[in-house]
Design a protein around this motif. Structure first.
Motif, PDB file in Angstrom:
ATOM      1  N   TYR A 134      -6.136  -2.549   4.576  1.00 12.09           N
ATOM      2  CA  TYR A 134      -6.877  -3.227   3.502  1.00 12.09           C
ATOM      3  C   TYR A 134      -6.202  -4.539   3.108  1.00 12.09           C
ATOM      4  O   TYR A 134      -4.983  -4.643   3.071  1.00 12.09           O
ATOM      5  CB  TYR A 134      -7.015  -2.321   2.282  1.00 12.09           C
ATOM      6  CG  TYR A 134      -8.019  -1.214   2.458  1.00 12.09           C
ATOM      7  CD1 TYR A 134      -9.351  -1.509   2.717  1.00 12.09           C
ATOM      8  CD2 TYR A 134      -7.642   0.118   2.381  1.00 12.09           C
ATOM      9  CE1 TYR A 134     -10.280  -0.495   2.897  1.00 12.09           C
ATOM     10  CE2 TYR A 134      -8.569   1.138   2.556  1.00 12.09           C
ATOM     11  CZ  TYR A 134      -9.885   0.823   2.815  1.00 12.09           C
ATOM     12  OH  TYR A 134     -10.803   1.827   2.997  1.00 12.09           O
ATOM     13  N   GLU A 169     -12.383   3.291  -5.399  1.00  6.98           N
ATOM     14  CA  GLU A 169     -12.627   4.718  -5.203  1.00  6.98           C
ATOM     15  C   GLU A 169     -13.519   5.231  -6.320  1.00  6.98           C
ATOM     16  O   GLU A 169     -13.367   4.824  -7.482  1.00  6.98           O
ATOM     17  CB  GLU A 169     -11.320   5.519  -5.205  1.00  6.98           C
ATOM     18  CG  GLU A 169     -10.435   5.278  -3.995  1.00  6.98           C
ATOM     19  CD  GLU A 169      -9.159   6.086  -4.022  1.00  6.98           C
ATOM     20  OE1 GLU A 169      -8.408   6.024  -3.034  1.00  6.98           O
ATOM     21  OE2 GLU A 169      -8.913   6.800  -5.040  1.00  6.98           O
ATOM     22  N   ARG A 180      -4.951   1.872  -2.494  1.00  6.65           N
ATOM     23  CA  ARG A 180      -5.366   2.935  -1.578  1.00  6.65           C
ATOM     24  C   ARG A 180      -4.247   3.250  -0.591  1.00  6.65           C
ATOM     25  O   ARG A 180      -3.145   2.733  -0.671  1.00  6.65           O
ATOM     26  CB  ARG A 180      -6.676   2.617  -0.865  1.00  6.65           C
ATOM     27  CG  ARG A 180      -7.827   2.283  -1.821  1.00  6.65           C
ATOM     28  CD  ARG A 180      -9.184   2.538  -1.175  1.00  6.65           C
ATOM     29  NE  ARG A 180      -9.429   3.968  -1.025  1.00  6.65           N
ATOM     30  CZ  ARG A 180     -10.091   4.489   0.001  1.00  6.65           C
ATOM     31  NH1 ARG A 180     -10.514   3.713   0.987  1.00  6.65           N
ATOM     32  NH2 ARG A 180     -10.293   5.797   0.058  1.00  6.65           N
ATOM     33  N   ASN A 181      -4.516   4.121   0.394  1.00  5.02           N
ATOM     34  CA  ASN A 181      -3.438   4.579   1.263  1.00  5.02           C
ATOM     35  C   ASN A 181      -3.631   4.178   2.720  1.00  5.02           C
ATOM     36  O   ASN A 181      -3.091   4.798   3.623  1.00  5.02           O
ATOM     37  CB  ASN A 181      -3.309   6.110   1.184  1.00  5.02           C
ATOM     38  CG  ASN A 181      -4.574   6.833   1.649  1.00  5.02           C
ATOM     39  OD1 ASN A 181      -5.592   6.189   1.924  1.00  5.02           O
ATOM     40  ND2 ASN A 181      -4.523   8.139   1.724  1.00  5.02           N
ATOM     41  N   GLY A 215     -14.638   6.039  -1.068  1.00  4.16           N
ATOM     42  CA  GLY A 215     -13.650   4.972  -1.172  1.00  4.16           C
ATOM     43  C   GLY A 215     -13.904   3.904  -0.128  1.00  4.16           C
ATOM     44  O   GLY A 215     -14.550   4.141   0.894  1.00  4.16           O
ATOM     45  N   TRP A 261       0.810  -1.223   0.000  1.00  6.82           N
ATOM     46  CA  TRP A 261       0.000   0.000   0.000  1.00  6.82           C
ATOM     47  C   TRP A 261       0.844   1.275   0.000  1.00  6.82           C
ATOM     48  O   TRP A 261       0.315   2.375  -0.111  1.00  6.82           O
ATOM     49  CB  TRP A 261      -0.935   0.008   1.211  1.00  6.82           C
ATOM     50  CG  TRP A 261      -0.187  -0.080   2.514  1.00  6.82           C
ATOM     51  CD1 TRP A 261       0.201  -1.205   3.165  1.00  6.82           C
ATOM     52  CD2 TRP A 261       0.286   1.014   3.298  1.00  6.82           C
ATOM     53  NE1 TRP A 261       0.892  -0.887   4.308  1.00  6.82           N
ATOM     54  CE2 TRP A 261       0.956   0.468   4.417  1.00  6.82           C
ATOM     55  CE3 TRP A 261       0.194   2.407   3.164  1.00  6.82           C
ATOM     56  CZ2 TRP A 261       1.535   1.264   5.392  1.00  6.82           C
ATOM     57  CZ3 TRP A 261       0.791   3.196   4.140  1.00  6.82           C
ATOM     58  CH2 TRP A 261       1.450   2.624   5.231  1.00  6.82           C
ATOM     59  N   VAL A 308     -10.507  -3.226  -3.267  1.00  8.41           N
ATOM     60  CA  VAL A 308     -10.495  -1.816  -2.895  1.00  8.41           C
ATOM     61  C   VAL A 308     -11.027  -0.995  -4.067  1.00  8.41           C
ATOM     62  O   VAL A 308     -10.894  -1.384  -5.225  1.00  8.41           O
ATOM     63  CB  VAL A 308      -9.087  -1.323  -2.510  1.00  8.41           C
ATOM     64  CG1 VAL A 308      -8.667  -1.851  -1.150  1.00  8.41           C
ATOM     65  CG2 VAL A 308      -8.049  -1.703  -3.563  1.00  8.41           C
TER      66      VAL A 308
END
Length: 392
Positions: free
Chosen positions: A333, A339, A328-329, A353, A182, A337
């Motif tokens: 997760y 957004e 994602r950040n 998201g 990530w 994923v």
């Protein structure tokens, strides 16, 4: 968006935000998600340990008069999961709404205090069905708000984990690649070093330290490095934290003590270059894996089933873009994923998201693994996107 990062709202703007937030949450409730409210004040250590570095460096952290370290919640998922752990457990569908807080650089137009409406599906055994439900509810929330134009970015960390498990990699590198997926910039450098397989840059005392920690597990190695640096009175330089220095030295020790097939590093790089429409991209992933003689078919089948279930709910995936390197950040997760983005909003393009986080509840103290997936809608951003689309 307001140029004032913690701006007050006048009556009309306040009513618009509250009405939209109530509408989004009402849609979640109609879908069977029970409303809950989590405290804005949270233990800081939980978020510092489990959020991504982007969130960690933007948290508001402080000590209360008793000396306990607290934070203003930077997101809703962890607080709602903590509420779940205080309940009877089982399968629960929960939704929440409220302000969250993240520091923004001076001069930024991004809000430091903003509203999220989120939902969490906790304990559901059919992961793909739960993923499809949460994803479709997110899309429905945007549609109900009147937003027609957006694009979708999606990925699947489980595909990457399956690939890493199928390759002949030393255990230390396998866990490290998964753990840092990530962090895109750091991960790319990590992959480059893996491909090079060269620890020759370390010389003298530094090489001696690398040799000393070779063969230790990560926790032991970090303890040794921390002790050595403290005894020598050496402070991290160049903006690096002690954690980052330890990470770098441990990588060098693993490179020095293990051999990684260059073909494996090349395959990982080729895998991460795959992107495009979901069905076309997953077909390329299957071809790539078969060509390399590795099997990740179960993970591919789960991805395809998820997309089939999403399509059955009537969602148009023609505007969706899938990338194997999209993660994602957030550090927690573990699987699917996604957004929803409106590019005309610039730095505020991401209006919704979410994703799967099967390991989070266990990390928070659950006695047994709890499958989980959720999402959050940024209410102010959604309001701005709708207004922009209407030309207001």
């Amino acid at each position: 968006m307001s140029a004032e990062p913690m701006a007050a709202l006048d009556g009309e703007s306040l009513r618009a935000r509250e009405a939209l937030g109530a509408s989004v949450r009402s849609g979640f409730e109609k879908a069977g998600y029970a409303p809950v409210s989590a405290p804005a004040l949270q233990p800081a250590s939980i978020f510092l340990d489990m959020s991504g570095e982007d969130i960690r460096r933007r948290m508001y952290v402080f000590a209360d008069p008793a000396g306990d370290e607290l934070c203003l919640r930077p997101e809703l998922t962890i607080p709602v999961c903590r509420l779940y752990l205080e309940s009877a457990g089982g399968v629960q569908k929960l939704c929440s709404m409220g302000p969250v807080y993240r520091y923004q650089q001076r001069g930024s137009a991004k809000l430091r205090e903003f509203t999220q409406a989120g939902l969490e599906c906790l304990g559901a055994a059919d992961a793909e069905a739960a993923d499809a439900e949460v994803f479709s509810l997110a899309a429905r929330a945007l549609a109900d708000a009147g937003l027609a134009s957006y694009r979708i970015e999606m990925g699947d960390l489980a595909l990457f984990d399956a690939l890493i498990d199928a390759l002949d990699l030393p255990p230390g590198w396998r866990s490290r690649l998964k753990r840092h997926f990530w962090r895109p910039d750091y991960f790319r450098k990590l992959l480059d070093r893996l491909a090079a397989g060269d620890a020759s840059e370390e010389t003298g005392d530094r090489q001696a330290l690398v040799s000393a920690i070779a063969g230790l597990d990560e926790a032991q190695a970090k303890d040794v490095i921390e002790d050595v640096l403290k005894l020598a009175g050496i402070a991290p330089v160049g903006g690096r934290t002690l954690e980052e220095v330890a990470e770098r030295l441990i990588e060098q020790a693993e490179l020095a003590s293990s051999s990684v097939p260059k073909a494996a590093a090349t395959l990982i790089a080729d895998f991460l270059a795959v992107s495009g429409a979901p069905q076309e991209a997953i077909a390329r992933v299957r071809t790539l894996a078969k060509g390399a003689g590795v099997s990740i078919e179960p993970a591919i089948a789960r991805f395809e089933r998820r997309m089939e279930l999403v399509a059955k709910k009537g969602l148009d995936l023609s505007r969706a873009h899938f990338a194997t390197g999209f993660g994602r950040n957030m550090a927690y997760y573990t699987g699917f994923v996604f957004e929803f983005r409106v590019d005309s909003l610039g730095p505020d393009a991401m209006i919704c998201g979410g994703g799967r986080y099967d390991g989070l509840l266990s990390a928070l103290g659950a006695g047994t693994p709890v499958p989980a997936v959720g999402c959050a809608v940024g209410i102010e951003r959604l309001l701005a996107a709708v207004a922009k689309e209407k030309g207001q």
